[in-house]
Every structure is written in structure tokens, then in C-alpha cells.
Scaffold this active site. Structure first.
Site, PDB file in Angstrom:
ATOM      1  CD  GLU B  62      -1.810  -2.389   1.351  1.00 48.05           C
ATOM      2  OE1 GLU B  62      -0.665  -2.668   1.768  1.00 48.05           O
ATOM      3  OE2 GLU B  62      -2.678  -3.256   1.156  1.00 48.05           O
ATOM      4  CG  HIS B 131     -10.376  -6.953   7.619  1.00 44.89           C
ATOM      5  ND1 HIS B 131      -9.417  -7.788   8.113  1.00 44.89           N
ATOM      6  CD2 HIS B 131     -10.240  -6.995   6.275  1.00 44.89           C
ATOM      7  CE1 HIS B 131      -8.743  -8.330   7.119  1.00 44.89           C
ATOM      8  NE2 HIS B 131      -9.212  -7.862   5.989  1.00 44.89           N
TER       9      HIS B 131
END
Lengths: 370, 330
Positions: B62, B131
Site C-alpha cells: 500500500e 478490518h
């Protein structure tokens, strides 16, 4: 397993200048005299700028400075070979690439003062220069983020088929960062026109390279990413000229990225906030001073009859006057206008910043927030 | 003017496709966006339509592809960077905070960084703490960024298009639990602009302020409250930075009471910012303290029952409204 030998470009050390000052005919890139002399002048000027900036910091006239003394060959060689459309993402010690590419000295020095002569409007701490006019982006104070950005710019260049390349710089310490790994990986997978250069100056503030990595060399890391890695004498302008030119040609011709380790040494402190006598020996520093990149280039140029003592004296007088006059002009400039504080946060000024700006301009106490 | 029913994910996809057709500099990049068609199928069919030069699958990094996006944006491309979830943007935080958000300002306006970061945000369903973060609270505090969080397909499309056309970095907070939600999407989206909230349901006794999935909770609560004779107005923010304080405060001046509903922890964040604006700008209109209904102040558990307990629920909103409505009426 691939055998590793001293002859491998990522293990050995590519050098042109020999101890006697001559160029090794086997590796000499035959740089034209005028280019060499230009590089020599830029290196001398840079050393002078750095020395003067450190004095200014010690006198409290500027806040901070990070000199590149002893490491001038890499940024100057880069400036000499970069084309107009190329982009440069320096780390702390490559600001001067922009000077070689025509960025005005006054604007360069104004960045250190952060006053109204600074194209960055006094927003960035010293030694974080940028110049859109010469396609040079400021590094980020966090170590490493400029490396994937350089790869991203090269990715865009490849898409546009522009024929330009992006240079991304880092120190040896940055090779421990996740951003280094990610950037090298992307550069390898996407074969972008990028040249990633690590100036291995042996010290990340007080951490020596052997505590930074267990790799035999830094250049060898390129193997893991499928990139060519080259280890070059970072105090040898001719060797750098050759290695960087080759990398640029490869990038332009679709051959993808190259990783270059330039072996050099930080002669001075990490920055004006650092005292290196606390962690390294004077003997080590003195040994490297004998391999000074400016002295080595000078020896070569003397041998070729291109420079002389008298010529150097005259050049130094000229450069000293140029830098002193620039400092004098720049230091006299006022700070950036207070209303400018709110510019460039967004592409256009939003209403809440217009309100804060108006309040700041009106009186001494701005609204706290909102 | 034509209106169609689209799912939230289809609306996002349509926005990206239309903008990519309009501007060759726009491209999509991220993990699994191409061959896999997107982890949540938002980019379904886009690889086939635009090819792998414009729908770019990346290695898992990322911070790497966020940085690549920043570097590409500075030379004229307009990247859309998909995070598989906003949770994973944590490892790219530096590229967003220190680079995308700052490069224009720090360079004195020399460099521009027109980039969109997007992906699902906040709770999904039983995917645990790592998450389920509501990341908008971290990002909405940063000058230089714009942050939007649409609740309906129409706004998802309109805000995505506006984000791509914006010359600033814009963060689009989607929601895994909204991707399949259907809604009317008109061709004309000119009323969907970054920085403008909407009244999702008019009312007169209390203002519920929410965004993204929480807007649907607020609407459910408003329906429940109607049955007990309380008329709740729901302000759907759509944009978190810039924040439409006029729409918020106008509503509170009419209802005199407010409850803020959002996912994410109660300490600081977007909700606290809204409460500050209300007390500062509409203090004289208030009949009761402004309350907040948020995720509980713990990491999100995996267990379904515990997870539901943690998240803002309709019942908690109803309870909070009952409290503020009781104040000043006695």
C-alpha cells in the site's frame, strides 16, 4: 545459487580516477573538457555554499542545514547528465542537482531562509528544496517516501512515452525502509525509466552501515528485485558520469530501472543538529578526507592541464563574491506575507480558510479553529 | 431527466468508467482491481474495457502504490488508488498525510497532486478489529485532504466523479455493507458536490447527523421515533472535509436538539468536530446537550453478538434521542 565475485558490478567498485589523478583508459567515459570544468566549478561552488550556510546556522540566521560536503560528486554528476524533461527526487544531500540544472542561486538560498524569496513560501524546513522549473520535488522528512514517488513519476513517463527518466535518491539508512523495498519491487516488475541512487555515506546519523544491513553491499540488493545493480565510487565524478549515463540510456531505451550504490562518506555532521565526534573516529574521517571527490577531480584536471592554482584562486574569488552577494540580497528580503499562510492548502481557497485568513489579517488573535 | 436503479458498487463503477472515458489521464490502480475484478467487484469489467495500462494490478504494498500514485499525479496523471479496505491504508498513512496532503502547500503551490484514494471503510461483518476501523476520523483532521462518505448510490456516483475531477487529493470512504444497496441514480448529478450535506429526511423535534452507513441507522431510528410521536430530521453529511456546517446548524436551529451518529470511537473524531460546531455556532438554539452514538471505545470484536453490541444501533440512537428530547420539555 548465483556465484558472487568481485567482478560483479554490484560487488566490485566501478572507478575511473586513479590515485595519480589519471583516468583509467578501460573505464574512462571521455567526458568533454567543458562538461568536466562545469562540474568542477559546480562542486567548488556547492562546497562554498554549504560552508557558508553552516556559518549562518551557527550565527542563528537560519534554522537548520544539512551539508553534502564530501558527497558532491553524485548530485553534480546527476545535474550534468539530466535532460530538461527528467525529474529528480532527492534525499537530504542532493538538493544541488537543481543548481546545476539552472535553478537560481538566490531562490536556492532563500529556501534556507524561508522568506519571500523562497518559491516554497517559507513552508519547508531548510535543505528540503523543490523547484517546478527544474522538475525537482522535495524529499519528505520521513526517510524514503520519495523513492516510490520517483517510480510513480517514471511510471507516468513510460505511459506517456516521453523518453524522460526519473532519478530517485536515498541514503544508506533509507534502504531499511519499507518504501525502499516497495519502490525497488515496483521498479523491477514494471520496468519503468527510473534510476534509483543510494549515496552510501557510511553513517545514518550515528548508525554505521554494518548495523543497517547484513548484505555484502547495498548494490547487491538489486538482485532480489530483478534490477541491475551497480556499485560505483561515489567520490569519482567521472565514474558517476559513466554509470549514471549508462543507466539513463538503458532507461530511455526501454531497459527499465537501475539501482546504483555510490560509495562515499559524510565528512561533516548529519546536520547542524548533530555532533559526529560522539560516535566516530577522527582517523576514519581523515582517511576519507584523503579521497575527497573535489581533490580527486582537481588532481585529474591539473594533470590534463585544465586547471591551475592561479585559476582556482580567481574562480574561488568569483564564486565567493557570487554566494556572498546572493546571501546579502536574500537575507534582506521580508518574510512571506501573512495572508499567504492559507494559500496552496487546496487548489482553491475554501471558505473556512478565507475566514481564518481574514481574521488573521484583521487582528493579532486568529480564531482558534473551525 | 432519466433515473435508474443502481447498486452502490455499480454507481461507483459507472463514475470511474465515465471519468476514464472522458479523461485519458485517469487510471485505476490497486490490489486485485484488474483480473480479480476488485475484492468487492467494484471494478468488475473495467480491465476488459480499459486494458491493463489503465486498470493496474499491483504487488501487495500500500505504501508503495500510494507513493507511486503521488509521483504519477505530480506529472499530470489522475490516479484512482483503491485500498482493498481503508484499514490497509494505515501502512500508506505517511504517503497520504505527509505527501499527497502536503505537496502543494509545502512546495508553495508549485506541484499539484490530483489523486483519489478509495475503498470500503468501517465495519463490514465479522471481520475483526483490523478490518473494521473507521479511518475517516484520522484523515478528516488533515488540511490538504478532502474526505467524502456517501450513503446512497446517487451520492456514491456523484461524489466519485467530483473526486476524480478535483485538483486536490480526495478520499472516498465507501462501505462494504452498502455495496449491494440499491437506489435511484439520476443522470443529472449536478446537486452532488463535495462539501454539501443533504436532508435525508425532514423532521422538527431533533436533528440526527450521520454519514455513510450510519445515515441508514439514523433513518431507521427516525422511522422508529415517528411511531412514538417524535419527528426526527436526518442530515446526511456526504462530505466530512469540507464540512457543511450551514446545513447542520440550520437544522439544529429549527429542531433545537441534535444527536450525532457515526461509526468509529467516541474519543475525538468527526462527531466531536460536529458537536463543537453546533455548540459554537448554534448555542442559543440548543435545548439539550448534543449526544453522540458511536462505536464503543474498544477494538471491534469478531463474535457476531459482541460486534453488534459495539456498533451504533438503531435502539441506541432512539435512546439518545429520547434523552435529548426529554430535556427542556419538562
Amino acid at each position: 545459487m548465483t556465484p558472487v565475485s568481485e567482478h560483479d558490478p554490484d560487488i566490485g567498485l566501478f572507478t575511473v580516477l586513479r590515485e595519480d589523478g589519471s583516468a583509467d583508459p578501460k573505464t574512462d567515459p571521455n567526458v568533454p573538457d567543458a562538461v568536466l570544468l562545469r562540474g568542477y566549478r559546480e562542486m567548488r561552488r556547492l562546497r562554498m555554499i554549504d560552508a557558508k550556510m553552516i556559518v549562518l546556522q551557527r550565527q542563528g540566521r537560519v534554522g537548520f542545514y544539512g551539508a553534502c560536503t564530501g558527497q558532491e560528486a553524485t548530485p553534480i554528476a546527476t545535474g550534468l547528465i539530466a535532460s530538461e524533461g527528467d525529474w529528480v527526487y532527492p534525499a537530504l544531500r542532493e538538493q544541488s542537482v537543481m543548481l546545476v540544472r539552472g535553478f537560481p542561486l538566490d531562490a536556492f538560498i532563500a529556501q534556507v531562509f524561508g522568506n519571500s524569496g523562497d518559491v516554497q513560501k517559507g513552508r519547508q524546513m531548510p535543505s528540503h528544496h523543490s523547484g517546478r522549473s527544474v522538475n525537482q520535488v522535495s524529499w519528505s522528512s520521513c526517510i524514503g517516501p520519495q523513492i516510490p514517488q520517483a517510480v510513480g513519476t517514471a511510471f507516468a513517463m513510460k505511459k506517456a512515452k516521453s523518453g524522460n527518466v526519473a532519478f530517485g535518491f536515498m541514503g544508506d539508512g533509507a534502504t531499511s525502509q519499507p518504501d525502499f523495498h516497495a519502490a525497488m519491487n515496483f521498479a523491477g516488475v514494471w520496468k519503468v525509466p527510473c534510476i534509483l541512487v543510494c549515496q552510501n555515506n557510511h553513517w545514518s546519523i550515528s548508525v554505521p552501515t554494518e548495523k543497517q544491513t547484513a548484505s555484502r553491499t547495498i548494490a547487491i540488493k538489486a538482485r532480489a528485485y530483478g534490477l541491475p545493480g551497480v556499485r560505483v565510487d561515489g567520490n569519482d565524478l567521472l565514474a558517476l558520469y559513466k554509470v549514471l549515463s549508462d543507466a539513463k540510456e538503458r532507461a530511455k531505451n526501454g531497459g527499465g530501472a537501475t539501482f546504483v550504490e555510490a560509495l562515499t562518506y559524510r565528512i561533516g555532521a548529519h546536520s547542524t543538529s548533530d555532533d559526529p565526534t560522539r560516535y566516530r573516529s577522527e582517523a576514519e574521517v581523515n582517511a576519507w578526507k584523503k579521497k575527497d571527490p573535489l581533490d580527486r577531480l582537481r588532481k585529474h584536471l591539473v594533470l590534463r592541464g585544465l586547471v591551475s592554482d592561479a585559476g582556482d584562486v580567481a574562480m574561488d574569488e568569483e564564486l565567493s563574491a557570487e554566494v556572498a552577494a546572493s546571501i546579502k540580497r536574500v537575507e534582506a528580503l521580508p518574510p512571506p506575507d501573512r495572508a499567504s499562510l492559507f494559500d496552496d492548502v487546496y487548489a482553491t481557497l475554501p471558505w473556512h480558510l478565507r475566514e481564518q485568513r481574514d481574521a488573521l489579517v484583521r487582528g493579532p488573535s486568529p480564531v482558534p479553529h473551525g | 431527466m432519466a433515473t435508474r436503479q443502481l447498486r452502490y458498487r455499480e454507481a461507483l463503477r459507472e463514475a470511474m468508467i465515465e471519468e476514464m472515458e472522458r479523461d485519458p489521464n485517469v487510471f485505476l490502480m490497486g490490489e486485485e482491481v484488474g483480473h480479480y475484478q476488485g475484492a468487492y467487484k467494484v471494478s468488475e469489467g473495467m480491465l476488459e474495457k480499459f486494458g491493463d495500462k489503465r486498470v493496474v494490478d499491483t504487488p501487495i504494498a500500500e505504501s508503495g502504490f500510494a507513493g507511486i500514485g503521488v509521483g504519477a499525479a505530480m506529472v499530470g496523471l489522475r490516479p484512482i488508488i483503491e485500498f482493498m479496505t481503508w484499514n490497509f491504508s494505515a501502512v500508506a498513512f505517511d504517503q497520504i498525510l505527509n505527501n499527497a496532503a502536503k505537496v502543494r502547500q509545502m512546495s508553495g503551490g508549485q506541484f499539484s497532486c490530483p489523486i483519489v484514494f478509495r475503498g470500503p471503510n468501517a465495519s463490514a461483518r465479522q471481520v475483526g478489529s483490523q478490518h473494521s476501523h473507521a479511518m475517516e476520523h484520522f484523515y478528516a483532521t488533515v488540511p490538504g485532504l478532502k474526505v467524502v462518505a456517501p450513503a446512497f448510490p446517487k451520492d456514491a456516483k456523484g461524489l466519485m466523479k467530483a473526486a476524480i475531477r478535483d485538483d486536490n487529493p480526495v478520499l472516498v470512504m465507501e462501505s462494504e455493507t452498502l455495496y449491494s444497496v440499491k437506489g435511484d441514480v439520476p443522470d443529472d448529478l449536478s446537486d452532488v458536490v463535495i462539501g454539501k450535506a443533504q436532508i435525508a429526511r425532514p423532521g422538527k423535534d431533533v436533528t440526527l447527523i450521520a454519514y455513510s452507513r450510519a445515515t441508514h441507522i439514523a433513518l431507521d431510528a427516525a422511522t422508529a421515533l415517528e411511531k412514538v410521536g417524535i419527528s426526527a430530521e436526518v442530515v446526511d453529511l456526504r462530505s466530512l472535509r469540507p464540512l457543511d456546517e450551514d446545513t447542520i446548524c440550520d437544522s439544529v436551529r429549527r429542531t433545537h436538539r441534535a444527536v450525532v451518529v457515526h461509526e468509529g470511537w467516541p474519543y475525538g473524531g468527526v462527531g466531536a468536530e460536529i458537536v463543537d460546531r453546533i455548540q459554537r455556532l448554534a448555542f442559543d438554539s440548543l435545548e439539550a446537550p448534543v449526544l453522540r452514538v458511536t462505536t464503543l471505545d474498544v477494538g471491534m470484536p469478531y463474535n457476531a453478538k459482541l460486534e453488534q453490541l459495539c456498533m451504533p444501533q438503531t435502539a441506541r440512537v432512539v435512546a439518545a434521542v429520547t434523552k435529548v428530547v426529554a430535556r427542556g420539555r419538562a
